[in-house]
Design a protein around this motif. Structure first.
Motif, mmCIF file in Angstrom:
data_model
loop_
_atom_site.group_PDB
_atom_site.id
_atom_site.type_symbol
_atom_site.label_atom_id
_atom_site.label_comp_id
_atom_site.label_asym_id
_atom_site.label_seq_id
_atom_site.Cartn_x
_atom_site.Cartn_y
_atom_site.Cartn_z
ATOM 1 N N ARG A 59 16.286 -4.242 0.588
ATOM 2 C CA ARG A 59 15.958 -3.113 1.470
ATOM 3 C C ARG A 59 17.223 -2.406 1.949
ATOM 4 O O ARG A 59 17.280 -1.183 1.997
ATOM 5 C CB ARG A 59 15.112 -3.563 2.650
ATOM 6 N N ASP A 60 18.255 -3.173 2.299
ATOM 7 C CA ASP A 60 19.503 -2.570 2.765
ATOM 8 C C ASP A 60 20.156 -1.709 1.680
ATOM 9 O O ASP A 60 20.816 -0.727 1.989
ATOM 10 C CB ASP A 60 20.487 -3.640 3.215
ATOM 11 N N ARG A 61 19.977 -2.081 0.433
ATOM 12 C CA ARG A 61 20.552 -1.303 -0.681
ATOM 13 C C ARG A 61 19.773 -0.020 -0.944
ATOM 14 O O ARG A 61 20.333 0.944 -1.441
ATOM 15 C CB ARG A 61 20.574 -2.138 -1.966
ATOM 16 N N LEU A 62 18.476 -0.020 -0.616
ATOM 17 C CA LEU A 62 17.632 1.128 -0.925
ATOM 18 C C LEU A 62 17.381 2.045 0.262
ATOM 19 O O LEU A 62 17.107 3.231 0.076
ATOM 20 C CB LEU A 62 16.285 0.643 -1.480
ATOM 21 N N CYS A 63 17.442 1.501 1.474
ATOM 22 C CA CYS A 63 17.073 2.273 2.662
ATOM 23 C C CYS A 63 18.226 2.326 3.654
ATOM 24 O O CYS A 63 18.998 1.380 3.777
ATOM 25 C CB CYS A 63 15.873 1.637 3.358
ATOM 26 N N ARG A 111 19.362 2.923 7.797
ATOM 27 C CA ARG A 111 18.790 2.464 9.063
ATOM 28 C C ARG A 111 17.628 3.355 9.452
ATOM 29 O O ARG A 111 17.655 4.552 9.243
ATOM 30 C CB ARG A 111 19.839 2.473 10.156
ATOM 31 N N GLY A 112 16.621 2.757 10.012
ATOM 32 C CA GLY A 112 15.408 3.501 10.313
ATOM 33 C C GLY A 112 14.493 3.450 9.108
ATOM 34 O O GLY A 112 14.552 2.522 8.310
ATOM 35 N N ASP A 113 13.681 4.440 8.950
ATOM 36 C CA ASP A 113 12.725 4.441 7.848
ATOM 37 C C ASP A 113 12.962 5.601 6.897
ATOM 38 O O ASP A 113 12.205 6.569 6.862
ATOM 39 C CB ASP A 113 11.290 4.508 8.393
ATOM 40 N N ALA A 114 14.019 5.509 6.111
ATOM 41 C CA ALA A 114 14.313 6.539 5.118
ATOM 42 C C ALA A 114 15.050 5.914 3.943
ATOM 43 O O ALA A 114 15.823 4.965 4.106
ATOM 44 C CB ALA A 114 15.156 7.645 5.731
ATOM 45 N N ALA A 152 0.815 -1.215 0.000
ATOM 46 C CA ALA A 152 0.000 0.000 0.000
ATOM 47 C C ALA A 152 0.847 1.264 0.000
ATOM 48 O O ALA A 152 0.351 2.345 -0.267
ATOM 49 C CB ALA A 152 -0.923 0.003 1.215
ATOM 50 N N THR A 153 2.154 1.108 0.311
ATOM 51 C CA THR A 153 3.080 2.240 0.316
ATOM 52 C C THR A 153 4.387 1.822 -0.354
ATOM 53 O O THR A 153 4.634 0.622 -0.559
ATOM 54 C CB THR A 153 3.404 2.704 1.752
ATOM 55 N N VAL A 154 5.220 2.800 -0.642
ATOM 56 C CA VAL A 154 6.537 2.496 -1.212
ATOM 57 C C VAL A 154 7.321 1.596 -0.253
ATOM 58 O O VAL A 154 7.950 0.624 -0.675
ATOM 59 C CB VAL A 154 7.313 3.800 -1.514
ATOM 60 N N GLY A 155 7.262 1.897 1.035
ATOM 61 C CA GLY A 155 7.969 1.078 2.019
ATOM 62 C C GLY A 155 7.517 -0.371 2.015
ATOM 63 O O GLY A 155 8.339 -1.287 2.103
ATOM 64 N N GLU A 156 6.215 -0.588 1.885
ATOM 65 C CA GLU A 156 5.695 -1.962 1.830
ATOM 66 C C GLU A 156 6.138 -2.669 0.548
ATOM 67 O O GLU A 156 6.401 -3.872 0.569
ATOM 68 C CB GLU A 156 4.180 -1.955 1.949
ATOM 69 N N LEU A 157 6.217 -1.928 -0.544
ATOM 70 C CA LEU A 157 6.714 -2.530 -1.793
ATOM 71 C C LEU A 157 8.171 -2.958 -1.646
ATOM 72 O O LEU A 157 8.555 -4.047 -2.081
ATOM 73 C CB LEU A 157 6.604 -1.539 -2.956
ATOM 74 N N ILE A 158 8.961 -2.088 -1.022
ATOM 75 C CA ILE A 158 10.372 -2.433 -0.812
ATOM 76 C C ILE A 158 10.487 -3.647 0.101
ATOM 77 O O ILE A 158 11.312 -4.533 -0.132
ATOM 78 C CB ILE A 158 11.152 -1.220 -0.266
ATOM 79 N N ASP A 159 9.645 -3.737 1.123
ATOM 80 C CA ASP A 159 9.641 -4.927 1.989
ATOM 81 C C ASP A 159 9.285 -6.176 1.195
ATOM 82 O O ASP A 159 9.883 -7.237 1.398
ATOM 83 C CB ASP A 159 8.655 -4.745 3.148
ATOM 84 N N ALA A 160 8.323 -6.058 0.274
ATOM 85 C CA ALA A 160 7.934 -7.199 -0.556
ATOM 86 C C ALA A 160 9.100 -7.625 -1.452
ATOM 87 O O ALA A 160 9.351 -8.825 -1.623
ATOM 88 C CB ALA A 160 6.713 -6.854 -1.403
ATOM 89 N N LEU A 161 9.809 -6.655 -2.003
ATOM 90 C CA LEU A 161 10.983 -6.977 -2.825
ATOM 91 C C LEU A 161 12.063 -7.641 -1.978
ATOM 92 O O LEU A 161 12.730 -8.571 -2.428
ATOM 93 C CB LEU A 161 11.539 -5.717 -3.481
ATOM 94 N N LEU A 172 5.593 10.865 -10.061
ATOM 95 C CA LEU A 172 5.747 11.895 -9.029
ATOM 96 C C LEU A 172 6.757 11.443 -7.974
ATOM 97 O O LEU A 172 6.769 10.269 -7.582
ATOM 98 C CB LEU A 172 4.401 12.183 -8.363
ATOM 99 N N PRO A 173 7.612 12.364 -7.481
ATOM 100 C CA PRO A 173 8.583 11.996 -6.444
ATOM 101 C C PRO A 173 7.883 11.384 -5.235
ATOM 102 O O PRO A 173 6.800 11.817 -4.834
ATOM 103 C CB PRO A 173 9.226 13.338 -6.071
ATOM 104 N N ALA A 174 8.525 10.365 -4.650
ATOM 105 C CA ALA A 174 7.903 9.634 -3.544
ATOM 106 C C ALA A 174 8.931 9.304 -2.476
ATOM 107 O O ALA A 174 10.143 9.369 -2.712
ATOM 108 C CB ALA A 174 7.267 8.345 -4.081
ATOM 109 N N ASP A 175 8.419 8.946 -1.302
ATOM 110 C CA ASP A 175 9.231 8.497 -0.180
ATOM 111 C C ASP A 175 8.575 7.230 0.372
ATOM 112 O O ASP A 175 7.535 6.800 -0.127
ATOM 113 C CB ASP A 175 9.295 9.594 0.879
ATOM 114 N N LEU A 176 9.135 6.663 1.422
ATOM 115 C CA LEU A 176 8.619 5.390 1.945
ATOM 116 C C LEU A 176 7.135 5.413 2.315
ATOM 117 O O LEU A 176 6.428 4.450 2.036
ATOM 118 C CB LEU A 176 9.461 4.919 3.135
#
Length: 87
Positions: A43-47, A49-52, A26-35, A64-68
């Motif tokens: 996730r370690d390559r894209l994010c 530590r923490g949520d950024a 449902a969010t960019v962060g969830e998509l990255i978790d799915a990947l 459009l520009p997006a964040d987690l």
């Protein structure tokens, strides 16, 4: 499922990773978790530590520009791009 377009620089690090994949989230962060569930370490390559996102990673949802926390629709196309620099 959203379509996620990955950079070649990322797919070469993960055997079996494709440039264009479908993922649920449902969010960019969830998509990255799915990947990351598909290819451990993404996730370690894209994010950081923490949520950024890492400083030199750019994400766009439907152009459009997006964040987690950015929402993603099932019909969205999400591009993940490394920043480009040079002179």
């Amino acid at each position: 499922m959203a379509v996620v377009v990955l950079p070649r620089s990322l797919t070469v690090l993960f055997p079996g990773a494709e440039r264009r994949v479908e993922a649920d989230g449902a969010t960019v962060g969830e998509l990255i978790d799915a990947l990351d569930r598909r290819w451990t370490g993404v996730r370690d390559r894209l994010c950081q530590r923490g949520d950024a996102l890492r400083e030199f990673i750019n994400v766009y949802v439907d152009g459009l520009p997006a964040d987690l926390p950015t929402p993603v629709a099932a019909t969205s196309t999400v591009h993940i791009l490394p920043a480009v620099a040079g002179g």
